[in-house]
Design a protein around this motif. Sequence first.
Motif, mmCIF file in Angstrom:
data_model
loop_
_atom_site.group_PDB
_atom_site.id
_atom_site.type_symbol
_atom_site.label_atom_id
_atom_site.label_comp_id
_atom_site.label_asym_id
_atom_site.label_seq_id
_atom_site.Cartn_x
_atom_site.Cartn_y
_atom_site.Cartn_z
ATOM 1 N N VAL A 71 55.893 -71.679 62.265
ATOM 2 C CA VAL A 71 56.648 -70.603 62.904
ATOM 3 C C VAL A 71 56.230 -70.558 64.367
ATOM 4 C CG1 VAL A 71 57.072 -68.119 63.009
ATOM 5 C CG2 VAL A 71 56.881 -69.248 60.795
ATOM 6 N N ILE A 72 57.218 -70.418 65.227
ATOM 7 C CA ILE A 72 56.932 -70.376 66.656
ATOM 8 C C ILE A 72 57.344 -69.017 67.194
ATOM 9 C CG2 ILE A 72 57.753 -71.247 68.883
ATOM 10 C CD1 ILE A 72 57.823 -73.999 67.634
ATOM 11 N N PHE A 73 56.463 -68.390 67.936
ATOM 12 C CA PHE A 73 56.805 -67.118 68.559
ATOM 13 C C PHE A 73 57.061 -67.352 70.041
ATOM 14 C CE2 PHE A 73 55.271 -63.274 70.881
ATOM 15 C CZ PHE A 73 56.368 -62.472 70.578
ATOM 16 N N MET A 74 58.269 -67.002 70.473
ATOM 17 C CA MET A 74 58.652 -67.190 71.869
ATOM 18 C C MET A 74 58.790 -65.842 72.548
ATOM 19 S SD MET A 74 61.627 -70.007 72.357
ATOM 20 C CE MET A 74 61.953 -69.974 74.097
ATOM 21 N N ASP A 75 58.350 -65.780 73.794
ATOM 22 C CA ASP A 75 58.582 -64.553 74.572
ATOM 23 C C ASP A 75 58.727 -64.930 76.045
ATOM 24 O OD1 ASP A 75 58.983 -61.932 75.141
ATOM 25 O OD2 ASP A 75 56.883 -61.331 74.938
ATOM 26 N N GLU A 76 59.685 -64.344 76.684
ATOM 27 C CA GLU A 76 59.936 -64.565 78.107
ATOM 28 C C GLU A 76 59.928 -66.032 78.502
ATOM 29 O OE1 GLU A 76 57.198 -62.062 80.145
ATOM 30 O OE2 GLU A 76 58.251 -60.232 79.540
ATOM 31 N N GLY A 77 60.589 -66.837 77.681
ATOM 32 C CA GLY A 77 60.768 -68.234 78.049
ATOM 33 C C GLY A 77 59.580 -69.137 77.785
ATOM 34 N N CYS A 78 58.562 -68.609 77.094
ATOM 35 C CA CYS A 78 57.399 -69.439 76.786
ATOM 36 C C CYS A 78 57.118 -69.388 75.293
ATOM 37 C CB CYS A 78 56.139 -68.916 77.481
ATOM 38 S SG CYS A 78 56.251 -68.908 79.259
ATOM 39 N N ILE A 79 56.510 -70.470 74.791
ATOM 40 C CA ILE A 79 56.004 -70.415 73.423
ATOM 41 C C ILE A 79 54.628 -69.771 73.484
ATOM 42 C CG2 ILE A 79 55.188 -71.772 71.478
ATOM 43 C CD1 ILE A 79 57.459 -73.683 71.934
ATOM 44 N N ILE A 80 54.501 -68.595 72.877
ATOM 45 C CA ILE A 80 53.253 -67.842 72.967
ATOM 46 C C ILE A 80 52.292 -68.308 71.884
ATOM 47 C CG2 ILE A 80 52.244 -65.533 72.848
ATOM 48 C CD1 ILE A 80 54.059 -65.791 75.223
ATOM 49 N N GLU A 81 52.859 -68.559 70.709
ATOM 50 C CA GLU A 81 51.969 -68.877 69.594
ATOM 51 C C GLU A 81 52.735 -69.686 68.569
ATOM 52 O OE1 GLU A 81 50.055 -65.450 68.042
ATOM 53 O OE2 GLU A 81 49.092 -66.537 66.401
ATOM 54 N N GLU A 82 52.068 -70.642 67.940
ATOM 55 C CA GLU A 82 52.700 -71.319 66.818
ATOM 56 C C GLU A 82 51.676 -71.657 65.758
ATOM 57 O OE1 GLU A 82 53.803 -75.148 69.332
ATOM 58 O OE2 GLU A 82 53.909 -75.560 67.179
ATOM 59 N N SER A 83 52.057 -71.396 64.505
ATOM 60 C CA SER A 83 51.165 -71.763 63.404
ATOM 61 C C SER A 83 51.941 -71.664 62.100
ATOM 62 C CB SER A 83 49.933 -70.859 63.375
ATOM 63 O OG SER A 83 50.328 -69.541 63.081
ATOM 64 N N THR A 84 51.232 -71.737 60.993
ATOM 65 C CA THR A 84 51.905 -71.636 59.699
ATOM 66 C C THR A 84 52.422 -70.216 59.527
ATOM 67 O OG1 THR A 84 49.885 -70.947 58.616
ATOM 68 C CG2 THR A 84 50.343 -73.321 58.664
ATOM 69 N N PRO A 85 53.454 -70.051 58.706
ATOM 70 C CA PRO A 85 53.973 -68.684 58.499
ATOM 71 C C PRO A 85 52.902 -67.749 57.954
ATOM 72 C CG PRO A 85 55.037 -70.268 57.003
ATOM 73 C CD PRO A 85 54.264 -71.057 57.999
ATOM 74 N N LYS B 286 49.746 -67.678 58.467
ATOM 75 C CA LYS B 286 48.840 -67.223 59.510
ATOM 76 C C LYS B 286 49.545 -66.293 60.496
ATOM 77 C CE LYS B 286 45.245 -68.445 62.670
ATOM 78 N NZ LYS B 286 45.743 -67.609 63.719
ATOM 79 N N ILE B 287 50.691 -66.715 60.965
ATOM 80 C CA ILE B 287 51.308 -65.947 62.050
ATOM 81 C C ILE B 287 51.757 -64.563 61.578
ATOM 82 C CG2 ILE B 287 53.790 -66.489 61.972
ATOM 83 C CD1 ILE B 287 53.424 -67.342 64.975
ATOM 84 N N PHE B 288 52.158 -64.457 60.318
ATOM 85 C CA PHE B 288 52.620 -63.151 59.841
ATOM 86 C C PHE B 288 51.468 -62.233 59.436
ATOM 87 C CE2 PHE B 288 56.725 -65.436 58.578
ATOM 88 C CZ PHE B 288 57.294 -65.128 59.796
ATOM 89 N N SER B 289 50.322 -62.823 59.018
ATOM 90 C CA SER B 289 49.247 -61.940 58.564
ATOM 91 C C SER B 289 48.166 -61.745 59.618
ATOM 92 C CB SER B 289 48.648 -62.460 57.254
ATOM 93 O OG SER B 289 48.397 -63.837 57.361
ATOM 94 N N GLU B 290 47.804 -62.824 60.325
ATOM 95 C CA GLU B 290 46.780 -62.629 61.353
ATOM 96 C C GLU B 290 47.105 -63.420 62.614
ATOM 97 O OE1 GLU B 290 43.060 -64.283 60.061
ATOM 98 O OE2 GLU B 290 43.995 -65.531 58.542
ATOM 99 N N PRO B 291 48.104 -62.953 63.357
ATOM 100 C CA PRO B 291 48.471 -63.672 64.580
ATOM 101 C C PRO B 291 47.348 -63.604 65.616
ATOM 102 C CG PRO B 291 49.643 -61.581 64.431
ATOM 103 C CD PRO B 291 48.934 -61.759 63.131
ATOM 104 N N ASP B 292 47.266 -64.645 66.450
ATOM 105 C CA ASP B 292 46.211 -64.720 67.453
ATOM 106 C C ASP B 292 46.515 -63.852 68.672
ATOM 107 O OD1 ASP B 292 44.609 -66.443 66.101
ATOM 108 O OD2 ASP B 292 45.607 -68.248 66.887
ATOM 109 N N HIS B 293 47.806 -63.769 68.980
ATOM 110 C CA HIS B 293 48.161 -63.192 70.267
ATOM 111 C C HIS B 293 48.630 -61.746 70.111
ATOM 112 C CE1 HIS B 293 49.736 -63.036 74.331
ATOM 113 N NE2 HIS B 293 49.187 -64.226 74.549
ATOM 114 N N PRO B 294 48.173 -60.859 70.976
ATOM 115 C CA PRO B 294 48.592 -59.454 70.840
ATOM 116 C C PRO B 294 50.112 -59.272 70.952
ATOM 117 C CG PRO B 294 47.327 -59.815 72.877
ATOM 118 C CD PRO B 294 47.165 -61.034 72.031
ATOM 119 N N ARG B 295 50.771 -60.106 71.757
ATOM 120 C CA ARG B 295 52.228 -59.959 71.881
ATOM 121 C C ARG B 295 52.925 -60.291 70.564
ATOM 122 N NH1 ARG B 295 52.830 -62.701 77.611
ATOM 123 N NH2 ARG B 295 55.024 -63.107 77.235
ATOM 124 N N THR B 296 52.365 -61.253 69.840
ATOM 125 C CA THR B 296 52.928 -61.577 68.529
ATOM 126 C C THR B 296 52.771 -60.388 67.593
ATOM 127 O OG1 THR B 296 51.998 -63.774 68.952
ATOM 128 C CG2 THR B 296 53.032 -63.414 66.817
#
Lengths: 223, 251
Positions: free
Chosen positions: B217-231, B233-243
Amino acid sequence: MKFGPLDIGFQCNIFPVLLKGALMTLELTLLAIFFGTVIGLFIALAKISRVRILEFIGGIYTWVVRGIPLLVQLFLLYYGLAQVGIELSSFTAAVMGLSICGGAYIAEIFRAGIQSIDRGQKEAALSLGMSSGQAFRRVILPQAYRRLLPPMGNEFITLMKDSSLVSVISMTDLMRTGQLLNSSHFKPMEIYLPVAIIYLILTTIFIYLLGNIEKRLAIYDGD
Amino acid sequence: MIEAQNITKSFGDFQVLKKVNLFVKQGEVVVIIGPSGSGKSTFLRCLNYLEPIDDGSITVNGQTVGKRKLTSGQLVEVHKKNIYRLRSQIGMVFQQFNLFPHKTALENVMEGPITVSRISESEARERAEVLLDKVGLVDKAGTYPVHLSGGQKQRVAIARALAMQPRAMLFDEPTSALDPELVDGVLAVIKELALEGMTMVVVSHEMSFAREVADRVIFMDEGCIIEESTPQKIFSEPDHPRTTEFLSKIL
Ligand SMILES: Nc1ncnc2c1ncn2[C@@H]1O[C@H](COP(=O)(O)OP(=O)(O)OP(=O)(O)O)[C@@H](O)[C@H]1O
Ligand SMILES: [Mg+2]
């Protein structure tokens, strides 16, 4: 034979002559519709081409043609060109004048119709691998037709009526046939009334035929 | 299979994509999430050159799409024919379906193969019938889009894209224009494609769908890829506060 103030017998006599004029009017109109549509399509394509020079030419064309009365255009084509050595027959000049004029209005109709088709349609076509030309022919144009038809019908009818102007460049269409008859018989009501009725019949047939085509194209709209 | 490098794209002064990188392997399913206006659609459209890029490079199956960098660093347009061919190898499904309203469901599916692949009408018909069956709509073959529900339209649109026998599929929010009860039918079709090993990039905010089919899963914001990882991980413990912030809004 008289009917009120009108000489019916006279009218029966001139009817075949008027009919011949009417055929010429029909011929002129159909040719003008054909060439006007071809011109209109190219001018419309030029105007939406996003190629600056083509857009410019298209713009100039519609600006000039729509801004000058058809009557003046006809005089220029027939008498004006003859003076500088380009002698067109009155038939050629008539067809040219009507086509050039119709083309400018038809171009605007095409352009509006084409631009009214949702952008997503072109994108969907392109995403399948179609070229822009294929997308235009297979997807945009068939949908535009349907929306074009009512304004096109109006323009065709306008062309039919405007074709009466070619009588000024000695084209023996329905109108001029009437004028010629009148100048020898001086019976304007007996002559121009049937002329008017024949025009009315011709335009009515047009409206009827166009309505039929519209109905056939309406199937996919669900209305 | 799809390699997008340093994709940069502006509309006027507004930079929509800022050096976006994405590599999708054969058979991989990538789901892109992100707030409205973050550039997800634009990015997807760049991948098949519906939107020309300003800088960067896109390679599909080893072939460059759109612009090619010369050794001098100059970007030149790839020949149009190549773009058409590459587009025919990447199916695209739109949020608004974009079915051809003047054609029946079956004709919509037949259109690409007939016009682009130039196969015979009978062959195209056969292929289209198989695909309509696959998306559960054989009985709607002769129906015009205006008489189909949103979910049915989208399934026809998927069949239409599949008719080109693409190597990869791009989905731009395929279910977000649908009534809630119609979403599952469309997602089921996409899931089936995933099981068959189709390479896919899907912009979607359907979390349970992403959990189930996404390899990444890739999280995009303002034209950049902010974070990418397995679903997971990203849904339960994302690394980035914007995610985190974004997910808290949509979950
Ligand atoms: N053709 C265009 N011309 C100018 N600006 C555009 C164009 N297309 C998109 N934009 C702008 O680019 C930005 C990104 O748009 P995009 O559609 O890619 O976002 P998105 O992430 O798909 O959003 P959404 O979730 O709403 O679909 C938006 O601010 C949008 O207004
Ligand atoms: Mg979008």
